[in-house]
Design a protein around this motif. Structure first.
Motif, mmCIF file in Angstrom:
data_model
loop_
_atom_site.group_PDB
_atom_site.id
_atom_site.type_symbol
_atom_site.label_atom_id
_atom_site.label_comp_id
_atom_site.label_asym_id
_atom_site.label_seq_id
_atom_site.Cartn_x
_atom_site.Cartn_y
_atom_site.Cartn_z
ATOM 1 N N TYR A 52 -4.827 -1.132 -4.510
ATOM 2 C CA TYR A 52 -4.134 -0.220 -3.720
ATOM 3 C C TYR A 52 -5.204 0.963 -3.500
ATOM 4 O O TYR A 52 -6.443 1.088 -2.938
ATOM 5 C CB TYR A 52 -2.918 -0.078 -3.417
ATOM 6 C CG TYR A 52 -2.302 -0.806 -2.748
ATOM 7 C CD1 TYR A 52 -2.614 -2.477 -2.229
ATOM 8 C CD2 TYR A 52 -0.947 -1.600 -3.871
ATOM 9 C CE1 TYR A 52 -1.574 -3.229 -2.073
ATOM 10 C CE2 TYR A 52 -0.609 -2.439 -3.619
ATOM 11 C CZ TYR A 52 -0.474 -3.218 -2.153
ATOM 12 O OH TYR A 52 0.086 -4.302 -2.558
ATOM 13 N N CYS A 109 -1.480 -6.246 -1.966
ATOM 14 C CA CYS A 109 -2.712 -6.875 -3.062
ATOM 15 C C CYS A 109 -1.787 -7.032 -4.868
ATOM 16 O O CYS A 109 -0.912 -5.888 -5.185
ATOM 17 C CB CYS A 109 -3.719 -5.478 -3.819
ATOM 18 S SG CYS A 109 -4.565 -6.474 -4.769
ATOM 19 N N GLN A 126 -7.796 -8.378 3.298
ATOM 20 C CA GLN A 126 -7.785 -6.445 3.557
ATOM 21 C C GLN A 126 -9.412 -6.059 3.991
ATOM 22 O O GLN A 126 -9.196 -5.142 4.526
ATOM 23 C CB GLN A 126 -8.332 -5.930 1.938
ATOM 24 C CG GLN A 126 -6.954 -6.146 0.903
ATOM 25 C CD GLN A 126 -5.649 -5.451 0.790
ATOM 26 O OE1 GLN A 126 -5.878 -4.556 1.594
ATOM 27 N NE2 GLN A 126 -4.528 -6.255 -0.091
ATOM 28 N N ASN A 180 -1.247 -6.153 4.348
ATOM 29 C CA ASN A 180 -2.218 -6.348 3.159
ATOM 30 C C ASN A 180 -1.577 -6.189 1.997
ATOM 31 O O ASN A 180 -1.430 -5.410 1.369
ATOM 32 C CB ASN A 180 -3.484 -5.857 3.584
ATOM 33 C CG ASN A 180 -3.687 -6.902 5.064
ATOM 34 O OD1 ASN A 180 -3.707 -6.152 5.869
ATOM 35 N ND2 ASN A 180 -4.519 -7.915 4.604
ATOM 36 N N HIS A 236 0.585 -0.880 0.046
ATOM 37 C CA HIS A 236 0.057 -0.197 0.082
ATOM 38 C C HIS A 236 0.872 1.155 0.237
ATOM 39 O O HIS A 236 0.485 2.047 -0.806
ATOM 40 C CB HIS A 236 -0.792 0.336 1.215
ATOM 41 C CG HIS A 236 -1.712 -0.244 1.272
ATOM 42 N ND1 HIS A 236 -2.862 -0.164 0.196
ATOM 43 C CD2 HIS A 236 -2.840 -1.925 1.554
ATOM 44 C CE1 HIS A 236 -4.427 -1.174 0.728
ATOM 45 N NE2 HIS A 236 -4.521 -2.293 0.994
#
Lengths: 327, 746, 212
Positions: C195, C190, C162, C188, B685
């Motif tokens: 995101y 992805c 998520q 987490n 992220h």
């Protein structure tokens, strides 16, 4: 993963006894590193003593400092008001480690006792003196871009992966341990060891000893601190190099300093000479550069990690700049 | 026959939420390892610990005796797979050569090659017992070092055999004509092997429902291809093999080949006569299911001082295994992207003692674009030209390779939209001169292209008594939202609300469709959906009688449980009546759609351009991509939301390619040392900036009747060079080796 | 009702005797295993397994999604494998098995954790919430709704993790800015790269002020 006996004592004494009975037993707390290693066959304890129900998770004021129970979760310590106010460097270091989920599982004691993340240690098909003494150090002539530049031996060039421990090393913490022979205190800087000829031993804990708490003395660093972690992505990665920096400033003059590095040695690497080089000087980039140069004396690189010889001093400068509010 | 174009409607172009969204957010979507079959047992693979040689002996006794173990299978006791003997040099896609025959003999071709499978009643017991298998090897010297073996690169066999193969050497104008230019550059570009690493581990449940009837729940991108492969392996009629892949947890190409672990599970199921589940470990994802191969590239480029390309020479060597010739299109875009009179390309492969690679998102082209688009940026810098301006000066409105018109090309619109959105005007011509505190700021761009491919597919359409329509096709959905797009196309084709339409996929018993790969699913299967819906309406038209006679298909609608006419509100036929006309049966058609001859007359490509804004820390060399703009000329956008997500995902995948990804091998052992998600970094992220997406969204009905051109690949192709170019602009450092980690910048 | 689960029992002492017996048995078996022969093989196949099955498991009480379970598990069974392989709660995903991806994220006593890196027995008496327990019947949790709306996924495999992490992120108070969300969601992964859409979903739920 091998089968093992599982016991979950609720009293400290019982836990220590449960471990003492069996040479191939391990305490398990968060389990975030031990289970990882067990799944890969790197560690194969015959008995796990689950210590999670022992009452060792308090974070409290004590005479002359703060005591953090060994079972306090990394997230709980990082979020603790007392810690945030008095040990912000520790809170920063904790938040730089792992992920939110792992910090909800990992304990203070377990964090200190993490094994190295060296690739060769992790793969049972490759040589590693730490995992299998006498099999050789795979990293020495292998892929060693993550490896040590200080304090290594020809038996092992692995680095310690903890962020929290770098802050604790800078803050002159003490580790309270309890074992079959009773309690004792180990200065944090003496807790982890250099590999020498026995890299299989990460710490100076004796067989059967349980980490009970970490005590951090009162310090002069409630502000002007920074934990800088340089990694290959923006989060959730081990450090290439990390720096815990704390300054006590009088105007622009440095009255006291604490510096330690991670990702450069088999243990958190305290930089006392560099600290001395800072004291009494003005908090300028030039001062920081000089201290960084002191810090790097004796550093030596391998085939793939020569970049650390530049990254480490640069990171020291940047961490000090951030701590001093110059960035 | 001219295909019916898609009628303008409400559904296509809408930001409709995914039809399977609810299943995915509730955990109810079932992936291949998640079928609860009775008597299911677990299998774990044991991998070799040498890279080349033979198994001298393999001791399975301790494993066999371990609690719960049902079987330990190795080359010593494996049942013979009929197709293995017959399958010498099958010359089949995706590779030429001999795919690894698991447990066939004692030969080791790569480190962590599967050499045994342990089956037990629980996963824990199977995993433990797998650790008890002890193997003695007769090791032979292996070659895994790319640089040391580079000189052994060779022209792929398919090129040697077929002069028309695009893998052949190519020269336009003068060979190495760049040399005559006044301004020249020459540079080498390298990237390490990259792993697809979808979040779902490769997994399969193999179930022999009868001695001659096999069902597999398998993480694949091609259910029909997998069905054919296993039918051949086991000498079964195709219809006796059923392949289910209803949900696929990402794949990015690694489901385009069938791999040894699948056959290992099928063998294990045969031996134990139980359904067997086999899930790879994350480490095994690095060695057993392909990867984007490490490549070396050299680009030489020449231009006039006023910025006209004189020539480009692009060479590439990609690694493959010792037993299969994997090839990809790394140099081909260099032939068509710019208006250079002289272009030479060379493509070679290098066989090493490693496992076989497979296409990874934007295959070849993403690799090639890193070299080509970096070199373009380098040349622009040499010429002191804005790289966007340099590209415009060498823009081409026809395909210079094939000498054909483009079916459509709106790349200039993409340039303009992207430059505005990223704030290209903030970019400094002089690198290393824009700074914010300790961070150096830079801007870069990279262009991507990929063939607007289309294959042949069939779709079954069934109008049911409740007025709903069921569509089925043996395609798969690895994440782009295939079912959603198909429902939208069908909704417009039928004039029916999307909630009345259901699209089923991922089952080999459905009408045939190709693999989901090469950005061609909507082009191919979407066209078949349209064709099937059209045929369904024509059938209804016949059943509806005189009121509908002569109406064009696109005038027919199905709304409100009745057949209607757009041109005549009075013409109506109730579904019940139509069914009555159809002997009370569901009204059903199965229709095939295939590309027409426009492909011979036009050159068909999707295009993209990616713009990146980066910050590079002046002291630590850390890179943060702070903004991206990705623009695509991909024809009609069926679903702005899911298509946008594909573009965002490609941009973030490209960030990984540029900054993080590369599996490191210790060549002394021929074994990867970075082989899990802690050591092999993919973006998290915190690495993902806001990504703004722009679609030209103009149909290309020469490609297919919906007007789509394909998105999946161009979403990533060109991203890595955009970031590398932005880093150069920020720092003045040109990094030609991916990934660009901090050590390369300090 | 939840009271019982908040007071974990300490079964260690209960089954210690059984363990000792088992260890004795296994030493016998180990000795036997060193003596090859058809008799031993038969014994190993039948006896070993039955003994093992009886003694290798320990009792475990869990509350999962409000449902109480009394189970017998091997100590080496992770919470993740218990959920997926024994209880068929396959919404919780295995992406790496080493705590490096977050696909296995569940809540234990309200805290997000990686279920792959904890033994099921370590969670004895605790309350576990998985993705299957997030919605209230047919009514989706606001985070699930927001993921659908913002297309916070593609292949869907990391999605349960998520979402569980996202809910915790807000509850922990770490969803106050885009940057903070990104940092606290970084556990987490992805691979489809959803995101920005995930961050948008979290921000919407956070700003919507709904109870999570």
């Amino acid at each position: 993963m091998n089968q093992f006996q599982y016991v979950r004592p609720t009293k400290q004494k019982a836990a220590i006894e449960a471990l003492a009975r069996d040479a191939n037993a391990q305490f398990i707390a968060g389990g975030t590193n031990l289970l990882d290693l067990m799944k890969r066959g790197v560690m194969q304890p015959q008995k796990l003593v689950d210590i999670n129900r022992l009452p060792l998770n308090k974070i409290e004021r004590m005479d002359g400092g703060i005591r953090i129970g060994a079972l306090a979760l990394n997230s709980a310590v990082a979020e603790d008001q007392l810690v945030q106010q008095q040990l912000p460097l520790l809170a920063q270091a904790l938040n730089a480690g792992a992920s939110a989920q792992l910090r909800n599982m990992a304990t203070v004691g377990g964090n200190m006792l993490q094994r190295t993340r060296c690739h060769y240690f992790y793969d049972t098909a490759l040589p590693c003196n730490k995992r299998e003494p006498g099999s050789g150090c795979g990293a020495l002539e292998g892929i060693n871009r993550m490896h040590a530049i200080f304090g290594f031996s020809d038996k092992c060039i692995a680095v310690h992966p903890s962020d929290m421990s770098v802050a604790l090393a800078a803050l002159d913490a003490t580790v309270l341990v309890s074992g079959p022979k009773g309690e004792r205190r180990i200065a944090f800087l003496d807790f982890h060891r250099l590999p020498g000829d026995t890299p299989q031993k990460d710490t100076n804990l004796e067989q059967g000893e349980l980490v009970v708490a970490v005590e951090v003395p009162e310090n002069a660093f409630p502000k002007n601190v920074h934990y800088l972690k340089v990694r290959e992505r923006a989060s959730y990665a081990f450090a290439l190099v990390s720096v815990a920096a704390a300054l006590q400033l009088d105007g622009n003059t440095i009255k006291a300093a604490r510096l330690a590095m991670g990702g450069v040695a088999h243990k958190p690497w305290r930089l006392t000479e560099a600290e001395a080089a800072l004291v009494g000087k003005p908090a300028t980039e030039e001062t920081f550069r000089q201290a960084a140069a002191v810090a790097m004396q004796g550093a030596k690189a391998f085939k793939h990690n020569a970049y650390k010889l530049k990254l480490a001093p640069n990171s020291i400068v940047q961490a000090l700049k951030n701590a001093a509010g110059l960035a | 026959m001219k295909e019916q174009l898609l009628q303008d409607g409400k559904a296509v172009g809408d930001r409709m939420s995914r039809v399977d969204g609810r299943l995915k957010v509730t955990g109810a979507a079932t992936y291949s390892a998640e079928y609860a079959l009775p008597n299911l047992v677990h299998a774990v693979l044991v991998g070799s610990t040498i890279a080349k040689g033979r198994i001298r002996s393999i001791d399975t006794k301790a494993a066999e005796r371990a609690p719960g173990v049902l079987a330990v299978i190795t080359h010593v006791n494996s049942p013979k797979v009929p197709g293995f003997a017959a399958k010498q040099n099958p010359d089949e896609p995706p590779t030429i050569g001999q795919p690894l025959r698991v447990f066939y003999d004692d030969k080791i071709y790569f480190n962590d090659q599967p050499i045994a499978v342990v089956v037990a009643d629980t996963l824990e017991r199977a995993r433990y017992a797998a650790g008890l298998v002890k193997t003695q090897y007769a090791a032979e010297p292996h070659q895994t070092n790319f640089e040391a073996n580079k000189a052994r690169g060779f022209l792929p066999t398919q090129a040697k055999r077929n002069p028309k193969s695009p893998q052949n050497d190519y020269d336009r104008g003068q060979k190495d004509g760049y040399q005559s230019a006044p301004v020249k550059l020459e540079a080498e570009y390298v990237h390490e092997s990259e792993m697809h690493n979808p979040m779902e581990l490769q997994s399969i449940i193999a179930h022999w429902e009868a001695p001659d009837r096999l069902t597999v729940y398998d993480k694949v991108q091609a259910v029909k291809g997998t069905q054919r492969a296993f039918a051949k392996d086991w000498a079964l009629p195709e219809e006796n093999v059923k392949v289910i892949a209803t949900f696929v947890g990402g794949a990015f190409g690694n489901g385009l080949h069938n791999w040894p672990h699948e056959t290992a599970a099928i063998i294990a199921a045969k031996v134990t006569n139980r359904p067997v589940k086999l899930v790879l470990t994350r480490e095994q994802m690095f060695t057993m299911v392909g990867y984007r191969p490490k490549t070396w590239q050299r680009v030489a480029m020449g231009a006039t001082r006023d910025g006209k390309l004189v020539g480009i020479t692009h060479e590439c060597i990609g690694q493959t295994s010792s037993y299969e010739e994997f090839t990809e299109s790394s140099v081909q875009q260099t032939r068509m992207m710019y208006a250079a009179p002289n272009v030479s390309t060379r493509y070679r492969i290098l066989g090493l003692d490693i496992s076989t690679p497979i296409w990874m998102r934007g295959p070849g082209e993403a690799t090639g674009a890193f070299a080509l688009e970096s070199a373009i940026d380098e040349m622009a810098h040499l010429l002191n030209l804005d790289p966007l301006e340099f590209r415009l000066r060498n823009h081409t409105d026809t395909d210079p390779e094939k000498n054909k018109p483009w079916s459509t090309k709106y790349l200039k619109e993409c340039f303009q939209a992207g430059a505005e959105r990223i704030g290209w005007s903030k970019r400094r011509m002089q690198p290393g001169t824009l700074r914010e505190g300790d961070w150096l700021v830079g801007y870069g761009m990279g262009v991507g292209t990929f063939g607007a491919n289309r294959g042949v597919a069939k779709v079954r359409a069934v109008l049911r008594a409740d007025g709903s329509v069921l569509l089925q096709s043996a395609t798969t959905d690895i994440g782009p939202g295939t079912g959603t797009a198909m429902v939208q196309i069908a909704a417009d084709a039928l004039g029916l609300s999307p909630d009345k339409i259901r699209f089923e996929l991922g089952n080999s018993t459905f009408p045939t469709a190709p693999s989901q790969g090469g950005s061609s699913t909507v082009n191919t299967v979407g066209s078949a959906v349209l064709a099937a819906c059209t045929e369904l309406k024509q059938k209804l038209q016949q059943l509806g009688g005189a009121a509908f006679a002569g109406a064009a298909p696109d005038q027919l609608t199905l709304a409100g449980g009745q057949l209607g006419l757009r041109t005549n509100a009075a013409a109506k036929a109730s579904l019940a009546d139509l069914r009555k006309q159809n002997n009370g049966q569901d009204i059903e058609v199965t229709t095939e759609a295939k590309p027409g001859d426009a492909r011979q007359k036009y050159s068909m490509y999707s295009f993209s351009v990616h713009f990146a804004e980066v910050r590079v820390h002046a002291l630590t060399g850390e890179v943060r991509v702070t903004k991206m703009v990705s623009c695509a000329d991909a024809g009609t956008i069926v679903n702005q939301k899911t298509a946008g997500s594909q573009m965002i995902g490609g941009a973030i995948g490209g960030i990984g390619m540029a900054l993080h990804e590369g599996a490191l091998m210790d060549d002394r052992f021929g074994r990867y040392v970075t082989k899990d998600l802690a050591d092999y970094h993919v973006p998290v992220h915190a690495d993902a900036p806001p990504v703004e997406v722009f679609f030209v969204n103009k149909p290309d009905t020469l490609v297919d009747p919906i007007g789509t051109k394909g998105i999946g690949e161009i979403a990533i192709i060109g991203v890595a060079p955009a970031i590398a170019n932005a880093i150069f602009n920020a720092t003045g450092k040109r990094v030609r080796e991916l990934p660009i980690t901090p050590d390369k910048l300090i | 009702m939840a009271q019982e689960n908040l007071n974990p029992t300490a079964p260690a002492d209960d089954h210690d005797e059984a363990r000792r017996t088992f260890l004795k048995q296994t030493s016998v078996l180990t000795a036997l295993a060193l003596t090859p022969g058809p008799v031993v093989q038969a014994a190993a196949a039948q006896w070993d397994e039955k003994v093992a099955a009886a003694f290798e498991k320990v009792p475990l009480k869990l509350d999962i999604n409000g449902k109480k379970y009394r189970l017998q598990v091997e100590p080496r069974t992770t919470l993740l494998d218990l959920l997926r392989e024994q209880l068929h709660l396959t919404g919780t995903k295995k992406g790496c098995d080493y705590g490096q991806c977050g696909a296995c994220t569940v809540h234990v006593d309200g805290q997000r954790v990686n279920s792959c890196l904890t033994l099921a027995v370590m969670q004895d008496g605790r309350k576990v919430t998985t993705i299957e327990g997030l919605a209230e019947g047919d009514k989706l949790h606001p985070m699930q709704e927001a993921f659908i709306k913002h297309d916070g996924f593609q292949c869907g495999y990391c999605t349960p993790g998520q979402i569980m992490s996202a809910v915790a992120c807000i509850r922990e108070g770490h969803a106050n800015s885009e940057g903070e969300i990104r940092e606290y969601m970084s556990g987490n992964i992805c691979r489809c790269g959803a995101y920005p859409n995930i961050v948008a979903a979290i921000q919407e739920v956070k700003n919507g002020g709904q109870k999570v």
